[in-house]
Design a protein around this motif. Structure first.
Motif, PDB file in Angstrom:
ATOM      1  N   UNK A 135      37.879  37.029  39.584  1.00  0.00           N
ATOM      2  CA  UNK A 135      37.382  35.806  38.958  1.00  0.00           C
ATOM      3  C   UNK A 135      38.585  34.956  38.534  1.00  0.00           C
ATOM      4  N   UNK A 136      38.677  33.776  39.106  1.00  0.00           N
ATOM      5  CA  UNK A 136      39.801  32.890  38.848  1.00  0.00           C
ATOM      6  C   UNK A 136      39.409  31.854  37.801  1.00  0.00           C
ATOM      7  N   UNK A 137      40.263  31.661  36.813  1.00  0.00           N
ATOM      8  CA  UNK A 137      40.061  30.643  35.777  1.00  0.00           C
ATOM      9  C   UNK A 137      41.361  29.853  35.659  1.00  0.00           C
ATOM     10  N   UNK A 138      41.355  28.642  36.250  1.00  0.00           N
ATOM     11  CA  UNK A 138      42.542  27.783  36.245  1.00  0.00           C
ATOM     12  C   UNK A 138      42.291  26.584  35.329  1.00  0.00           C
ATOM     13  N   UNK A 139      43.201  26.355  34.423  1.00  0.00           N
ATOM     14  CA  UNK A 139      43.177  25.170  33.556  1.00  0.00           C
ATOM     15  C   UNK A 139      44.583  24.603  33.512  1.00  0.00           C
ATOM     16  N   UNK A 140      44.704  23.325  33.762  1.00  0.00           N
ATOM     17  CA  UNK A 140      46.042  22.730  33.800  1.00  0.00           C
ATOM     18  C   UNK A 140      45.968  21.243  33.484  1.00  0.00           C
ATOM     19  N   UNK A 141      47.120  20.718  33.081  1.00  0.00           N
ATOM     20  CA  UNK A 141      47.297  19.278  32.890  1.00  0.00           C
ATOM     21  C   UNK A 141      48.639  18.892  33.490  1.00  0.00           C
ATOM     22  N   UNK A 142      48.745  17.683  33.950  1.00  0.00           N
ATOM     23  CA  UNK A 142      49.980  17.249  34.590  1.00  0.00           C
ATOM     24  C   UNK A 142      50.288  15.801  34.239  1.00  0.00           C
ATOM     25  N   UNK A 161      53.905  20.195  35.048  1.00  0.00           N
ATOM     26  CA  UNK A 161      52.589  20.829  35.076  1.00  0.00           C
ATOM     27  C   UNK A 161      52.516  21.857  33.954  1.00  0.00           C
ATOM     28  N   UNK A 162      51.505  21.730  33.119  1.00  0.00           N
ATOM     29  CA  UNK A 162      51.223  22.735  32.095  1.00  0.00           C
ATOM     30  C   UNK A 162      49.955  23.460  32.490  1.00  0.00           C
ATOM     31  N   UNK A 163      50.046  24.774  32.686  1.00  0.00           N
ATOM     32  CA  UNK A 163      48.907  25.519  33.234  1.00  0.00           C
ATOM     33  C   UNK A 163      48.681  26.809  32.467  1.00  0.00           C
ATOM     34  N   UNK A 164      47.430  27.185  32.428  1.00  0.00           N
ATOM     35  CA  UNK A 164      46.997  28.491  31.932  1.00  0.00           C
ATOM     36  C   UNK A 164      46.044  29.069  32.968  1.00  0.00           C
ATOM     37  N   UNK A 165      46.627  29.677  33.966  1.00  0.00           N
ATOM     38  CA  UNK A 165      45.861  30.218  35.083  1.00  0.00           C
ATOM     39  C   UNK A 165      45.790  31.732  34.965  1.00  0.00           C
ATOM     40  N   UNK A 166      44.592  32.259  34.988  1.00  0.00           N
ATOM     41  CA  UNK A 166      44.400  33.705  34.890  1.00  0.00           C
ATOM     42  C   UNK A 166      43.467  34.175  35.994  1.00  0.00           C
ATOM     43  N   UNK A 167      43.706  35.408  36.424  1.00  0.00           N
ATOM     44  CA  UNK A 167      42.845  36.054  37.418  1.00  0.00           C
ATOM     45  C   UNK A 167      42.539  37.456  36.911  1.00  0.00           C
ATOM     46  N   UNK A 168      41.271  37.743  36.773  1.00  0.00           N
ATOM     47  CA  UNK A 168      40.838  39.087  36.360  1.00  0.00           C
ATOM     48  C   UNK A 168      39.851  39.620  37.383  1.00  0.00           C
ATOM     49  N   UNK A 169      39.847  40.935  37.538  1.00  0.00           N
ATOM     50  CA  UNK A 169      39.016  41.504  38.591  1.00  0.00           C
ATOM     51  C   UNK A 169      38.685  42.950  38.284  1.00  0.00           C
ATOM     52  N   UNK A 199      44.548  42.481  37.022  1.00  0.00           N
ATOM     53  CA  UNK A 199      44.843  41.167  36.425  1.00  0.00           C
ATOM     54  C   UNK A 199      46.051  40.554  37.118  1.00  0.00           C
ATOM     55  N   UNK A 200      46.090  39.242  37.130  1.00  0.00           N
ATOM     56  CA  UNK A 200      47.201  38.507  37.737  1.00  0.00           C
ATOM     57  C   UNK A 200      47.641  37.425  36.769  1.00  0.00           C
ATOM     58  N   UNK A 201      48.937  37.247  36.601  1.00  0.00           N
ATOM     59  CA  UNK A 201      49.468  36.267  35.645  1.00  0.00           C
ATOM     60  C   UNK A 201      50.697  35.591  36.222  1.00  0.00           C
ATOM     61  N   UNK A 202      50.944  34.373  35.761  1.00  0.00           N
ATOM     62  CA  UNK A 202      52.134  33.623  36.146  1.00  0.00           C
ATOM     63  C   UNK A 202      53.175  33.715  35.033  1.00  0.00           C
TER      64      UNK A 202
END
Length: 296
Positions: A135-142, A161-169, A199-202
């Motif tokens: 499940x991907x949840x991407x939130x960002x502003x640029x 780019x300011x982002x809070x991107x998370x992936x959980x599975x 989980x995946x994180x940047x």
């Protein structure tokens, strides 16, 4: 007898000559002047002349000789280009999600633009027999500075780019099926099948980005609507993945529990390292965008 006749001949000739001269002198008084001749023409002749002039004028008009001047066109009012006094609003779809943005002109060939993006969706995939339901949840502003070097549609846009991107599975393996972790192959048990989460994180939330595109959402003409297109990358750093598994799996040496067996955990760590090494090859996040904007 001949002499009397000859004597009469000169008298006859002189009389004839005098009559001829008298007739020539009286002839001019009997001539009619051209103006009098025109006045003497009948009314039908003058009417026909007027009709001929009228028909000639009509023929000129029919042939397009008489031209009508075109109406004066009113010049269109150009939108204001004063900084922070005028703006454009746009919506777009891109690899960061669905987005909305605002822009204002700064100088003749520069715009300041800011926007937000949202993305949420499910993406199932499998690696070496382990199934992941991500499940991907991407939130960002640029924010970008749009530079139009040629003064036309093409632009170069550096930004942040300011982002809070998370992936959980969730991670699952079908009961009784084989899977591989690192260099070790396993067969999943039926009574206590292997399962877990991923989980995946940047590594960073703030990233520089560079975009190239076509289309100006703040056109310097009377146009109000535009369709901008952009492509580029954001240097987010390579994403890292983490996987936790529990349950029982079997090898040729017997069945082991992932929660307590060190060899099983070592195989899991080797598998995670392999995946992260592949992710290091992509330290940037690709951006492709297409939208529509309106200049107020």
């Amino acid at each position: 007898m001949l002499r009397p006749k000859l004597a009469v001949l000169p008298v006859f000739l002189s009389a004839s000559l005098s009559v001829t001269i008298t007739a020539q002198q009286q002839t001019p008084s009997n001539l009619v002047a051209p103006s009098q001749l025109a006045l003497a023409l009948p009314a039908t002749a003058s009417l026909s002349t007027e009709e001929s002039h009228k028909s000639a004028a009509e023929s000129y008009s029919a042939e397009g000789v008489i031209r009508i001047a075109p109406a004066t066109q009113v010049a269109k009012k150009l939108p204001s280009q004063r900084p922070f006094r005028t703006a454009a609003f746009g919506i777009k779809a891109n690899t960061l999600g669905a987005g909305a943005e605002l822009a204002t002109p700064l100088f003749r060939r520069f715009n300041l633009r800011s926007g937000v993006n949202f993305l949420a969706f499910a993406y199932p995939f499998g690696i070496d027999g382990v199934n992941y339901d991500a499940n991907l949840h991407f939130r960002s502003s640029q924010s970008t500075l749009d530079w139009f070097p040629g003064g036309h549609a093409f632009h170069i846009s550096p930004g942040i780019l300011f982002s809070k991107n998370t992936v959980s599975s969730t991670a699952t393996v079908p009961a009784g099926q084989s899977f591989t972790l690192g260099d070790q192959s396993f067969i999943n048990s039926v009574g206590d099948p292997v399962h877990g989460n991923m989980s995946l994180a940047y590594p960073r939330n703030l990233s520089p980005l560079l975009l190239l595109g076509f289309g100006n959402i703040l056109p310097r003409t009377s146009r109000r609507l535009s369709i901008p297109m952009e492509f580029g990358v954001a240097y987010t750093g390579a994403a890292t993945i983490n996987v936790n598994l529990t349950g029982t799996a079997c090898t040729n040496q017997g069945c082991t529990s992932f929660a307590s067996n060190s060899e099983a955990q070592a195989s899991l760590t080797q598998e995670i390292k392999k995946i992260n090494e592949d992710l290091k090859r992509v330290p940037v996040y690709p951006i492709l965008s297409l939208g529509v904007a309106y200049h107020f």
